[in-house]
Design a protein around this motif. Structure first.
Motif, PDB file in Angstrom:
ATOM      1  N   ILE A 176       2.489   4.063  -0.681  1.00 52.41           N
ATOM      2  CA  ILE A 176       1.285   4.814  -0.351  1.00 52.41           C
ATOM      3  C   ILE A 176       1.190   5.062   1.153  1.00 52.41           C
ATOM      4  O   ILE A 176       0.601   6.051   1.589  1.00 52.41           O
ATOM      5  N   VAL A 177       1.768   4.194   1.956  1.00 54.24           N
ATOM      6  CA  VAL A 177       1.766   4.408   3.405  1.00 54.24           C
ATOM      7  C   VAL A 177       2.636   5.611   3.754  1.00 54.24           C
ATOM      8  O   VAL A 177       2.249   6.463   4.567  1.00 54.24           O
ATOM      9  N   ARG A 178       3.785   5.680   3.140  1.00 61.25           N
ATOM     10  CA  ARG A 178       4.695   6.802   3.385  1.00 61.25           C
ATOM     11  C   ARG A 178       4.074   8.122   2.935  1.00 61.25           C
ATOM     12  O   ARG A 178       4.162   9.136   3.617  1.00 61.25           O
ATOM     13  N   PHE A 225      -1.609  -0.807  -5.112  1.00 62.70           N
ATOM     14  CA  PHE A 225      -2.409  -1.699  -4.272  1.00 62.70           C
ATOM     15  C   PHE A 225      -1.717  -3.051  -4.113  1.00 62.70           C
ATOM     16  O   PHE A 225      -1.732  -3.642  -3.024  1.00 62.70           O
ATOM     17  N   ALA A 226      -1.106  -3.546  -5.195  1.00 62.67           N
ATOM     18  CA  ALA A 226      -0.429  -4.839  -5.119  1.00 62.67           C
ATOM     19  C   ALA A 226       0.763  -4.789  -4.172  1.00 62.67           C
ATOM     20  O   ALA A 226       1.112  -5.805  -3.551  1.00 62.67           O
ATOM     21  N   ALA A 227       1.370  -3.630  -4.048  1.00 65.27           N
ATOM     22  CA  ALA A 227       2.549  -3.507  -3.193  1.00 65.27           C
ATOM     23  C   ALA A 227       2.243  -3.837  -1.741  1.00 65.27           C
ATOM     24  O   ALA A 227       3.118  -4.321  -1.013  1.00 65.27           O
ATOM     25  N   MET A 228       1.018  -3.595  -1.308  1.00 62.99           N
ATOM     26  CA  MET A 228       0.651  -3.846   0.088  1.00 62.99           C
ATOM     27  C   MET A 228       0.111  -5.252   0.321  1.00 62.99           C
ATOM     28  O   MET A 228      -0.138  -5.633   1.466  1.00 62.99           O
ATOM     29  N   LEU A 229      -0.070  -6.025  -0.746  1.00 63.47           N
ATOM     30  CA  LEU A 229      -0.612  -7.381  -0.620  1.00 63.47           C
ATOM     31  C   LEU A 229       0.515  -8.401  -0.540  1.00 63.47           C
ATOM     32  O   LEU A 229       1.621  -8.156  -1.035  1.00 63.47           O
ATOM     33  N   PRO A 230       0.260  -9.554   0.057  1.00 65.60           N
ATOM     34  CA  PRO A 230       1.256 -10.635   0.021  1.00 65.60           C
ATOM     35  C   PRO A 230       1.608 -10.992  -1.423  1.00 65.60           C
ATOM     36  O   PRO A 230       0.827 -10.770  -2.356  1.00 65.60           O
ATOM     37  N   THR A 231       2.771 -11.557  -1.600  1.00 63.47           N
ATOM     38  CA  THR A 231       3.310 -11.796  -2.947  1.00 63.47           C
ATOM     39  C   THR A 231       2.367 -12.606  -3.827  1.00 63.47           C
ATOM     40  O   THR A 231       2.167 -12.283  -5.009  1.00 63.47           O
ATOM     41  N   LEU A 275       1.986  -3.279   8.653  1.00 64.42           N
ATOM     42  CA  LEU A 275       1.678  -4.341   7.684  1.00 64.42           C
ATOM     43  C   LEU A 275       2.648  -4.336   6.509  1.00 64.42           C
ATOM     44  O   LEU A 275       2.614  -5.256   5.689  1.00 64.42           O
ATOM     45  N   ARG A 276       3.475  -3.318   6.419  1.00 65.47           N
ATOM     46  CA  ARG A 276       4.367  -3.170   5.266  1.00 65.47           C
ATOM     47  C   ARG A 276       5.267  -4.398   5.041  1.00 65.47           C
ATOM     48  O   ARG A 276       5.436  -4.843   3.898  1.00 65.47           O
ATOM     49  N   PRO A 277       5.874  -4.988   6.105  1.00 59.69           N
ATOM     50  CA  PRO A 277       6.758  -6.145   5.863  1.00 59.69           C
ATOM     51  C   PRO A 277       6.069  -7.359   5.262  1.00 59.69           C
ATOM     52  O   PRO A 277       6.747  -8.268   4.772  1.00 59.69           O
ATOM     53  N   TRP A 278       4.722  -7.388   5.292  1.00 57.21           N
ATOM     54  CA  TRP A 278       4.010  -8.522   4.719  1.00 57.21           C
ATOM     55  C   TRP A 278       3.689  -8.307   3.246  1.00 57.21           C
ATOM     56  O   TRP A 278       3.195  -9.219   2.584  1.00 57.21           O
ATOM     57  N   GLY A 279       3.987  -7.124   2.735  1.00 60.20           N
ATOM     58  CA  GLY A 279       3.628  -6.804   1.371  1.00 60.20           C
ATOM     59  C   GLY A 279       4.667  -7.245   0.353  1.00 60.20           C
ATOM     60  O   GLY A 279       5.851  -7.440   0.668  1.00 60.20           O
ATOM     61  N   SER A 280       4.236  -7.378  -0.895  1.00 64.96           N
ATOM     62  CA  SER A 280       5.127  -7.833  -1.966  1.00 64.96           C
ATOM     63  C   SER A 280       6.198  -6.785  -2.292  1.00 64.96           C
ATOM     64  O   SER A 280       7.324  -7.144  -2.629  1.00 64.96           O
ATOM     65  N   ARG A 281       5.854  -5.505  -2.194  1.00 62.11           N
ATOM     66  CA  ARG A 281       6.834  -4.450  -2.513  1.00 62.11           C
ATOM     67  C   ARG A 281       7.994  -4.501  -1.515  1.00 62.11           C
ATOM     68  O   ARG A 281       9.164  -4.354  -1.896  1.00 62.11           O
ATOM     69  N   TYR A 282       7.675  -4.711  -0.256  1.00 61.68           N
ATOM     70  CA  TYR A 282       8.716  -4.786   0.772  1.00 61.68           C
ATOM     71  C   TYR A 282       9.669  -5.938   0.473  1.00 61.68           C
ATOM     72  O   TYR A 282      10.895  -5.785   0.519  1.00 61.68           O
ATOM     73  N   ALA A 283       9.099  -7.099   0.150  1.00 62.60           N
ATOM     74  CA  ALA A 283       9.939  -8.275  -0.137  1.00 62.60           C
ATOM     75  C   ALA A 283      10.823  -8.023  -1.355  1.00 62.60           C
ATOM     76  O   ALA A 283      12.015  -8.385  -1.368  1.00 62.60           O
TER      77      ALA A 283
END
Length: 535
Positions: free
Chosen positions: A320-322, A361-367, A414-422
């Protein structure tokens, strides 16, 4: 420039594209600048079986310096002697190359990437289109320099005919010995009521080719053998980034440096400088493994090249950020204005519709938080409820709408802190780790596993299916109990790309002695039977 031989140009245009006007513009411009010039034309055939060609020769020395002498100019092009081939259609470009008109030693080719199907292509029962990639490969092989652009799109954007865009591209190439102002003056004098539209098309063609020239110069510096002191500064990269990239590129073979440069730039623009460096580090590990598997480089480092390609696309995954960033860019607003042909006094309103669900929304939250949110959503859908989503209608033309999108786009830090990034980073590591393991067995197997990165595409369910297929192929390819060949992996990849449901892939897996994909759980949804309308 050779001042004793004329500059030879061959123009190819279809009916109604203004090829004759383009030829006249060039002749008028040459003579206005004081240069001897001559043009001839050969008519094409109706029903899209050939283009009209226009041949021009321009002597590069002004008349006032010839001491009363007149050069003898040719009437027809000589095969392999063209200085420039300019074409409005890709297949027409290939036809002239097939006739032997170009030379990889002297010819500059300017061509459109767009296609207008021939009669023979339309007559086929199935997909009779010529392979555009093969045509572009032909252009690259038989030209000293080549420039490819979507002339049809630029023509629509300017609201003119393609001849104006072609003239701008010729002027932007710098191959003719006079400046831009001479071309524009000729258009104004001869264009009549359509002069303003022709000037817009000319400007777009000129700017597009000029930007390609700048990029070519930058890449030439990056790809040179001694690029540590010859790295040109670019607006997209700071000096520190340029120095880091320059030092890293020295470790890559020349054959793949262009791909590495482009992939690095994509990652830096997507996230950060550190993210771009992570891309380079991953590629270096793959390259080291390929150098051990293929010390002589017989495959021209194809495995690292393919990994560089698909890794860059995967690392710049859509979220969603992109989406917010792309939707709120100034270039996008300008594109919309051109598509609807908005005038200066027109009021233009643009509304974007979004429907983010729980996964977005979950993608941007911590795991930990994301897992809790997804468990809640899974319980809902298990009961037969529709997935939760938030419909949004945002006016991109408004201050508040644009502010909302730019605020969301700024969240990329904030993207690297999200679950999708991990999750994405973990899957990437599995993939290129499998590529390295494949290289330990053979260079061919490593190459085919690298090409499997093509399976990661799209978004939503399409993206999920691609990941599911990729992970299963990796597991089966490296299964020590049932070893597979590179040819088997190639068949699996092609089957996965051919059939969205995955049946073709399962068939290929079984045929090669591998396990079919495990059946994935799907919720059962009960639907009410609509009442009958009968008596």
């Amino acid at each position: 420039m050779n001042t004793t031989q004329p500059i030879s140009l061959l123009l190819c245009a279809l009916g109604g594209e203004g090829g004759g006007v383009l030829s006249e513009w060039l002749i008028h411009a040459a003579r206005a600048a004081g240069y001897p010039a001559q043009a001839t034309s050969i008519p094409g055939v109706a029903q899209r079986t050939g283009a009209t060609t226009y041949y021009l020769e321009i002597y590069p020395t002004p008349l006032n310096q010839l001491q009363g002498l007149s050069p003898v100019l040719g009437l027809t092009p000589m095969p392999g002697r063209l200085d420039m081939l300019v074409s409005s259609e890709l297949l027409e470009t290939a036809r002239q190359i097939g006739n032997g008109m170009t030379s990889e030693h002297i010819t500059r080719v300017i061509t459109s990437s767009s296609r207008i199907l021939t009669t023979q292509e339309k007559m086929q029962m199935g997909d009779g289109r010529s392979d555009s990639e093969a045509l572009l490969s032909l252009v690259r092989q038989h030209s000293l320099r080549h420039h490819v652009m979507d002339m049809a799109a630029l023509t629509r954007q300017a609201g003119t005919v393609v001849s104006a865009v072609m003239l701008g591209a010729i002027a932007g190439s710098g191959a003719l010995p006079w400046g831009r102002e001479v071309f524009e003056e000729v258009i104004q004098k001869t264009g009549g009521a359509s002069a303003s539209a022709s000037l817009r098309g000319f400007a777009l063609g000129y700017a597009h080719l000029a930007s390609q020239e700048v990029q070519a110069q930058q890449l030439a510096g990056w790809l040179s053998e001694d690029n540590t002191h010859n790295m040109p500064p670019t607006p997209a990269l700071s000096q520190a980034v340029s120095q880091t990239l320059s030092a890293a590129l020295a470790q890559f073979p020349l054959a793949i440096r262009e791909r590495v440069v482009l992939g690095h730039a994509r990652c830096v623009e997507y996230q950060s400088v550190d993210y771009g460096n992570l891309y380079l580090e991953r590629l270096q590990t793959v390259l080291q493994a390929e150098q051990k598997a293929d010390p002589t480089g017989t495959q021209a480092w194809a495995c690292t090249h393919e990994t560089a390609r698909w890794l860059a696309l995967w690392m710049a995954f859509d979220d969603i950020v992109r989406v917010a960033d792309l939707k709120s860019r100034q270039s996008r607003w300008h594109r919309v204005q051109s598509e609807v042909k908005a005038q200066e006094a027109d009021l233009l309103k643009v509304y974007d519709h979004f429907k983010p669900g729980v996964p977005e929304f979950a993608a941007m939250l911590p795991t930990r938080w994301a897992d809790a949110l997804m468990r809640w959503e899974n319980k809902r859908t298990a009961k037969g409820r529709s997935p939760w989503a938030l419909p949004l209608k945002i006016g991109t033309h408004s201050v508040l709408g644009m502010l909302a999108l730019r605020t969301l786009a700024a969240c990329k830090s904030l993207r690297p802190w999200g679950s999708r990034y991990a999750l994405e980073q973990s899957l990437m590591t599995q993939w290129y780790g499998a590529v390295i393991k494949g290289l330990h067995q053979s260079a061919d197997l490593g190459l085919e596993l690298a090409r499997c990165g093509q399976l990661i595409k799209g978004y939503g369910s399409t993206n999920e299916r691609g990941k599911h297929n990729l992970l299963h192929i990796l597991a089966q390819a490296l299964n020590p109990t049932v070893p597979q060949t590179a040819e088997s992996v190639a068949h699996w990849r092609q089957a996965a790309l051919k059939d969205d449901a995955g049946q073709a892939l399962d068939t290929q897996l079984r045929a090669q002695g591998a396990l079919a994909r495990p059946v994935r759980e799907q919720p059962i949804r009960w639907m009410r039977k609509p009442p009958s309308r009968g008596g």
